[in-house]
Scaffold this motif. Structure first.
Motif, short mmCIF file in Angstrom:
data_model
loop_
_atom_site.label_atom_id
_atom_site.label_comp_id
_atom_site.label_asym_id
_atom_site.label_seq_id
_atom_site.Cartn_x
_atom_site.Cartn_y
_atom_site.Cartn_z
N THR A 56 -52.18 36.82 63.00
CA THR A 56 -51.28 36.98 62.18
C THR A 56 -49.87 37.73 62.38
O THR A 56 -50.02 38.36 63.26
CB THR A 56 -51.80 37.53 60.69
OG1 THR A 56 -52.10 38.71 60.82
CG2 THR A 56 -52.78 36.60 60.02
N GLN A 72 -36.35 34.10 63.20
CA GLN A 72 -36.46 33.30 61.64
C GLN A 72 -35.30 33.68 60.93
O GLN A 72 -34.67 32.72 60.38
CB GLN A 72 -37.69 34.13 60.74
CG GLN A 72 -39.13 33.89 61.30
CD GLN A 72 -39.81 34.72 60.38
OE1 GLN A 72 -39.76 36.15 60.08
NE2 GLN A 72 -41.00 34.06 59.99
N ASN A 108 -48.20 28.17 63.41
CA ASN A 108 -49.38 29.14 62.96
C ASN A 108 -48.59 30.17 61.64
O ASN A 108 -47.68 30.72 61.98
CB ASN A 108 -49.74 30.17 64.17
CG ASN A 108 -50.57 31.42 63.65
OD1 ASN A 108 -50.69 31.69 62.51
ND2 ASN A 108 -51.29 32.08 64.38
N THR A 109 -48.90 29.68 60.59
CA THR A 109 -48.11 30.08 59.24
C THR A 109 -48.70 31.41 59.11
O THR A 109 -47.64 32.37 58.36
CB THR A 109 -48.37 29.46 57.91
OG1 THR A 109 -49.76 29.30 57.88
CG2 THR A 109 -47.92 27.96 58.26
N TRP A 112 -45.45 32.64 61.25
CA TRP A 112 -44.44 32.31 61.13
C TRP A 112 -44.10 32.21 59.47
O TRP A 112 -42.66 32.01 59.09
CB TRP A 112 -43.89 30.97 61.76
CG TRP A 112 -43.73 31.37 63.10
CD1 TRP A 112 -44.92 31.00 64.25
CD2 TRP A 112 -42.79 31.67 64.01
NE1 TRP A 112 -44.25 31.42 65.52
CE2 TRP A 112 -42.95 31.81 65.33
CE3 TRP A 112 -41.36 32.17 63.44
CZ2 TRP A 112 -42.16 32.30 66.24
CZ3 TRP A 112 -40.46 32.63 64.60
CH2 TRP A 112 -40.90 32.63 66.13
N GLY A 113 -45.02 32.03 58.82
CA GLY A 113 -44.77 31.82 57.18
C GLY A 113 -44.17 30.39 57.06
O GLY A 113 -44.38 29.56 57.98
N ASP A 114 -43.53 29.86 55.97
CA ASP A 114 -42.65 28.76 55.59
C ASP A 114 -41.58 28.61 56.70
O ASP A 114 -40.72 29.67 56.54
CB ASP A 114 -42.61 28.38 54.28
CG ASP A 114 -43.85 28.39 53.60
OD1 ASP A 114 -44.72 27.77 54.12
OD2 ASP A 114 -43.94 28.69 52.56
#
Length: 193
Positions: A56, A72, A108-109, A112-114
């Motif tokens: 993560t 991001q 890989n969220t 990176w998240g959404d």
């Protein structure tokens, strides 16, 4: 007009030509009032061990966390790297594989998240340091001659992906006519970003 640009320099420190191309791009952005964030992959500290897809964001090394945050927030990300006939700069390959790996066929969220789909521009600028490979590439423009890691960058929010390859600088540390033409190309790119 994009307002946030991240320049990721991933070339050997002694590579004069790719450094000049990166500088020309950054200077042209600065002239337009855009301050780019500069990342130098060779100065980063991160493991080269195989990257578990269970990682993560919190498990990333601080240099990679900073990279993720800047990417991001960016509208444009520009990679500057160099390559020879056999390989690309190893630290660049590791940087890309650790951040842009897939998990179960998607991003890989946990890292990176959404992701905002197709919002960003990616530029991959490569200098082929090997004269023989450059000659082959110039004659047929085969992408296989440029050993950039194959990544499905559109999954990470890049809707426009541009790759530009330049040849080696024959005159070592002299910005000859070819080099000046390449620098002009970089200025033109910056005007679009």
């Amino acid at each position: 007009m994009s307002s946030k640009v991240v320049i990721i320099n991933a070339f050997e420190p002694e590579n004069f030509f790719i450094a000049q191309l990166s500088k020309a791009y950054d200077d042209a952005l600065h002239e337009r009032g855009i301050t780019a964030e500069l990342l130098f992959v060779n100065n980063m500290n991160f493991s080269f061990s195989p990257f578990p897809d269970t990682f993560t964001f919190d498990e990333l090394e601080p240099d990679l966390q900073k990279s993720v945050e800047l990417i991001q927030a960016a509208d444009t990300v520009a990679f500057f790297t160099s390559a020879s006939r056999d390989h690309i700069v190893p630290v660049f390959t590791e940087f890309v594989s650790r951040l842009f790996h897939l998990k179960d066929g998607g991003i890989n969220t946990g890292i990176w998240g959404d992701v905002d789909a197709y919002r960003k521009v990616l530029r991959i600028i490569t200098v082929l340091d090997d004269p023989e490979t450059w000659k082959k590439f110039r004659n047929n423009r085969k992408a296989s001659l440029v050993p950039v890691p194959r990544i499905n960058f559109d999954l990470f929010g890049f809707g426009q992906i541009y790759s530009r390859t330049f040849g080696f600088l024959k005159d070592d540390m002299v910005l000859n006519e070819y080099a000046l033409k390449c620098i002009k190309t970089m200025v033109s790119m910056a005007e679009k970003d």
